[in-house]
Design an enzyme around this catalytic site. Structure first.
Site, PDB file in Angstrom:
ATOM      1  N   LEU A  10     -17.260  -8.839  -2.110  1.00  0.00           N
ATOM      2  CA  LEU A  10     -18.032  -8.648  -0.888  1.00  0.00           C
ATOM      3  C   LEU A  10     -17.110  -8.694   0.325  1.00  0.00           C
ATOM      4  O   LEU A  10     -16.530  -9.727   0.632  1.00  0.00           O
ATOM      5  CB  LEU A  10     -19.097  -9.741  -0.769  1.00  0.00           C
ATOM      6  CG  LEU A  10     -20.099  -9.799  -1.927  1.00  0.00           C
ATOM      7  CD1 LEU A  10     -21.103 -10.921  -1.696  1.00  0.00           C
ATOM      8  CD2 LEU A  10     -20.807  -8.469  -2.070  1.00  0.00           C
ATOM      9  N   ALA A  11     -16.979  -7.562   0.988  1.00  0.00           N
ATOM     10  CA  ALA A  11     -15.994  -7.490   2.072  1.00  0.00           C
ATOM     11  C   ALA A  11     -16.453  -6.579   3.208  1.00  0.00           C
ATOM     12  O   ALA A  11     -15.648  -5.963   3.891  1.00  0.00           O
ATOM     13  CB  ALA A  11     -14.661  -6.991   1.518  1.00  0.00           C
ATOM     14  N   GLY A  13     -18.492  -7.584   5.796  1.00  0.00           N
ATOM     15  CA  GLY A  13     -18.828  -8.314   7.023  1.00  0.00           C
ATOM     16  C   GLY A  13     -17.783  -8.135   8.109  1.00  0.00           C
ATOM     17  O   GLY A  13     -16.651  -7.744   7.858  1.00  0.00           O
ATOM     18  N   ARG A  17     -16.456 -14.485  14.114  1.00  0.00           N
ATOM     19  CA  ARG A  17     -15.773 -15.690  14.620  1.00  0.00           C
ATOM     20  C   ARG A  17     -14.251 -15.596  14.609  1.00  0.00           C
ATOM     21  O   ARG A  17     -13.570 -16.449  15.163  1.00  0.00           O
ATOM     22  CB  ARG A  17     -16.238 -16.922  13.814  1.00  0.00           C
ATOM     23  CG  ARG A  17     -17.579 -17.454  14.256  1.00  0.00           C
ATOM     24  CD  ARG A  17     -18.120 -18.476  13.284  1.00  0.00           C
ATOM     25  NE  ARG A  17     -18.557 -17.852  12.022  1.00  0.00           N
ATOM     26  CZ  ARG A  17     -18.891 -18.532  10.938  1.00  0.00           C
ATOM     27  NH1 ARG A  17     -18.810 -19.845  10.924  1.00  0.00           N
ATOM     28  NH2 ARG A  17     -19.285 -17.904   9.845  1.00  0.00           N
ATOM     29  N   GLY A  82     -26.997  -8.342   4.469  1.00  0.00           N
ATOM     30  CA  GLY A  82     -26.927  -9.577   3.692  1.00  0.00           C
ATOM     31  C   GLY A  82     -26.186  -9.386   2.377  1.00  0.00           C
ATOM     32  O   GLY A  82     -25.963  -8.266   1.923  1.00  0.00           O
ATOM     33  N   ARG A 338      19.864  -4.147   7.736  1.00  0.00           N
ATOM     34  CA  ARG A 338      18.644  -3.357   7.918  1.00  0.00           C
ATOM     35  C   ARG A 338      18.333  -2.536   6.660  1.00  0.00           C
ATOM     36  O   ARG A 338      19.142  -2.460   5.744  1.00  0.00           O
ATOM     37  CB  ARG A 338      18.808  -2.468   9.149  1.00  0.00           C
ATOM     38  CG  ARG A 338      18.871  -3.314  10.439  1.00  0.00           C
ATOM     39  CD  ARG A 338      19.292  -2.488  11.624  1.00  0.00           C
ATOM     40  NE  ARG A 338      18.498  -1.291  11.764  1.00  0.00           N
ATOM     41  CZ  ARG A 338      18.855  -0.236  12.504  1.00  0.00           C
ATOM     42  NH1 ARG A 338      20.017  -0.249  13.161  1.00  0.00           N
ATOM     43  NH2 ARG A 338      18.071   0.816  12.582  1.00  0.00           N
ATOM     44  N   TYR A 371      29.254  -2.630  13.768  1.00  0.00           N
ATOM     45  CA  TYR A 371      28.067  -1.877  13.394  1.00  0.00           C
ATOM     46  C   TYR A 371      28.458  -0.814  12.375  1.00  0.00           C
ATOM     47  O   TYR A 371      29.293   0.049  12.666  1.00  0.00           O
ATOM     48  CB  TYR A 371      27.416  -1.194  14.610  1.00  0.00           C
ATOM     49  CG  TYR A 371      26.326  -0.232  14.178  1.00  0.00           C
ATOM     50  CD1 TYR A 371      25.179  -0.706  13.555  1.00  0.00           C
ATOM     51  CD2 TYR A 371      26.460   1.139  14.341  1.00  0.00           C
ATOM     52  CE1 TYR A 371      24.188   0.155  13.102  1.00  0.00           C
ATOM     53  CE2 TYR A 371      25.474   2.018  13.892  1.00  0.00           C
ATOM     54  CZ  TYR A 371      24.345   1.519  13.267  1.00  0.00           C
ATOM     55  OH  TYR A 371      23.378   2.371  12.824  1.00  0.00           O
ATOM     56  N   TYR A 392      25.331   8.569  15.724  1.00  0.00           N
ATOM     57  CA  TYR A 392      24.206   9.222  16.394  1.00  0.00           C
ATOM     58  C   TYR A 392      24.703   9.919  17.638  1.00  0.00           C
ATOM     59  O   TYR A 392      25.368   9.315  18.484  1.00  0.00           O
ATOM     60  CB  TYR A 392      23.182   8.137  16.749  1.00  0.00           C
ATOM     61  CG  TYR A 392      21.896   8.615  17.350  1.00  0.00           C
ATOM     62  CD1 TYR A 392      21.164   9.636  16.755  1.00  0.00           C
ATOM     63  CD2 TYR A 392      21.390   8.008  18.495  1.00  0.00           C
ATOM     64  CE1 TYR A 392      19.959  10.046  17.300  1.00  0.00           C
ATOM     65  CE2 TYR A 392      20.180   8.410  19.043  1.00  0.00           C
ATOM     66  CZ  TYR A 392      19.465   9.440  18.440  1.00  0.00           C
ATOM     67  OH  TYR A 392      18.277   9.841  18.982  1.00  0.00           O
TER      68      TYR A 392
END
Ligand code: UD1
Ligand code: CA
Length: 467
Positions: A10-11, A13, A17, A82, A338, A371, A392
């Site tokens: 059940l997911a 809702g 809150r 419900g 990275r 680098y 680059y």
């Protein structure tokens, strides 16, 4: 062997809150969304199919749910009328299913496959029909209470908002975990009404309806109250995360990993670590990270989706993201590996070094302030302090290839695309713009000029000059 079963989660809702734009079940506990915790748990217990009921943020939730490694088919509940209604919308999907259906709430990430397996076995041994999982709580506030008659027989489940003061005193609560046979479940659901304090179709009403028909409802009493801790607010999220983190830590320590201070260590549910590895305080290990045996990870380091072999030391304050380290490497302090970084055996990365999409060969060293990106570095290479691969040009990325046993002097720029042949030496301060043949020396510097006495003359003030 255990019989097959399907899991219904059940997911749909909203999770008002949580005060969030994100659907509640997509909030993460120890690096895994709550919906994935529920699905993974059901699959680990052996579910042959999983049917999440989705509604709020349906497409976002569907994308996450259906990415799970199993047969996952989402059903959309357009209006959240419900929990009973939510199960009923799955009738087309599961009405004719010939085995039991396990029902779970999507916001209860502390359930375990072992519990589900036990509950299913209990259901089977009791003869099927409906089984409800309950637990005894010191503070039952908010949960559905198990109402029993004089003889102690179960009569029905009453929700907090519908309960009388005597009923509210009951400490045995509904966990929201059920097992039901479809041919019993769906006819009962058709009889559930929304005549209650919340105007909702309660799934829990099937208990009272079944008992009123004279049919037994089996109760499985769970012992660990943490198993039912649900997440309705950010505070619950923190509380549940703390419990799950403790479980992860305990499992790792049982497997032979040293956590010097578990209370200051963050490890996601999916991380695996080999024995005799030592994790210092302030370390964060995330995603699908795998760490081998005999490693040491020092304070302040974060490792995400990386694979580390054996005997690796990661010194203080490193970020390792999407990298592969073959083994016996040393990294840091303060290094950044990275995605696409691959360190071969024994390669060493030192202080303030950034590596991206680069292979660093066996035993090669990049020890200081460099680098290296979009590069292939051979074995036994020494990259001097302050070396930069200029990969680059503002539009495109280019490759740098450095052969085995090359020596790159400090403060070198390698303007890619460029290849440095095996065994070559690059003089310090060189800007390499053309390929360097094997075994050659490449130097590019303006020639040095020494002006005799210049510094001494500058130190002597004009006024004191001798006549
Ligand atoms: C429910 C149970 C309660 C139990 C508790 C355990 C009911 C009526 N009550 O209460 O007895 O003690 O769980 O945690 O079942 N959902 C839908 N569609 C809907 C309504 C809810 O998919 O129309 C989903 C929610 O997203 C959530 C789950 O069902 O994942 C439970 O709903 P929630 O409203 O949180 O029920 P509780 O009040 O916790
Ligand atoms: Ca709830």
């Amino acid at each position: 062997m255990s019989t097959p079963f399907a899991a219904l989660i059940l997911a749909a809702g909203k999770g008002t809150r949580m005060k969030s734009d994100r659907p509640k079940v997509l909030h993460e506990v120890c690096g895994v969304s709550m919906i994935r915790h529920a699905i993974d748990c059901a699959l680990a217990a052996g579910a042959e199919r999983v049917v999440p009921v989705i509604g709020h943020g349906a497409e976002q939730v569907r994308a996450v749910a259906e990415a799970a490694p199993g047969t996952v088919t989402c059903v959309v509940q357009e209006q959240q009328l419900g929990t009973g209604h939510a199960v009923r919308v799955c009738e087309a999907e599961l009405g004719g299913y010939p085995h039991p259906v396990l029902i779970l709430n999507g916001d209860v990430p502390l359930i375990t496959p072992d519990l589900l397996t036990d509950v299913l076995a209990h259901h089977r041994k009791s003869g099927g029909g409906i089984t409800v999982v309950t637990v005894q709580l010191d503070d039952p506030t908010g949960y559905g209470r198990m109402v029993r008659g004089k003889g102690g027989d179960l009569e029905r489940v009453v929700e907090q908002k519908d309960a009388s003061p005597e009923e509210r005193a009951v400490r045995e609560v509904n966990t929201g975990i059920y097992v039901a046979d479809p041919q019993v479940l769906f006819p009962l659901l058709a009889r559930v009404s929304d005549n209650n304090a919340q105007g909702e179709y309660y799934l829990t009403d099937i208990v009272g309806l079944s008992l009123a028909d004279g049919r037994v409802v089996h109760v499985y009493r769970a012992t660990d109250p943490d198993l039912v801790l649900g997440v309705n607010s950010r505070r619950d999220l923190a509380q549940v995360s703390a419990v799950l983190r403790r479980r992860i830590h305990n499992r790792l320590m049982d497997e032979g990993v040293t956590l010097l201070d578990p209370s200051r260590t963050d490890i996601d549910a999916g991380v695996r670590i080999g024995p005799d590895t030592v994790i210092h305080p302030g370390v964060t290990l995330q995603g699908a990270t795998v760490i081998g045996v005999n490693c040491e990870i020092l304070p302040g380091t974060r490792i995400v989706d990386a694979t580390l072999g054996d005997g690796i030391t990661v010194k203080d304050n490193c970020l390792i993201d999407g990298a592969t380290l073959a083994g016996h490497n040393t990294v840091g302090p303060m290094a950044h590996l990275r995605p696409g970084t691959a360190l071969a055996q024994g390669a060493k990365i030192g202080n303030f070094v950034e590596i991206k999409k680069a292979d660093i060969g066996v035993g090669s060293k990049v020890n200081h302030l460099s680098y290296v990106g979009d590069a292939t570095v051979g074995k036994g290479v020494n990259i001097g302090a302050g070396t930069i691969t200029c990969n680059y040009d503002g539009v495109n990325k280019f490759q740098t290839v450095i052969g085995d046993h090359v020596f790159v002097g400090s403060d070198t720029q390698l303007v890619a695309p460029v290849t440095v042949g095996e065994g070559a030496t690059i003089g310090a301060g060189t800007t390499v713009t053309r390929d360097v043949p094997a075994d050659a020396l490449a130097v590019s510097r303006t020639e040095q000029k020494n002006v005799a006495g210049w510094a001494k003359r500058r130190r002597q003030p004009q006024s004191k000059k001798e006549p």
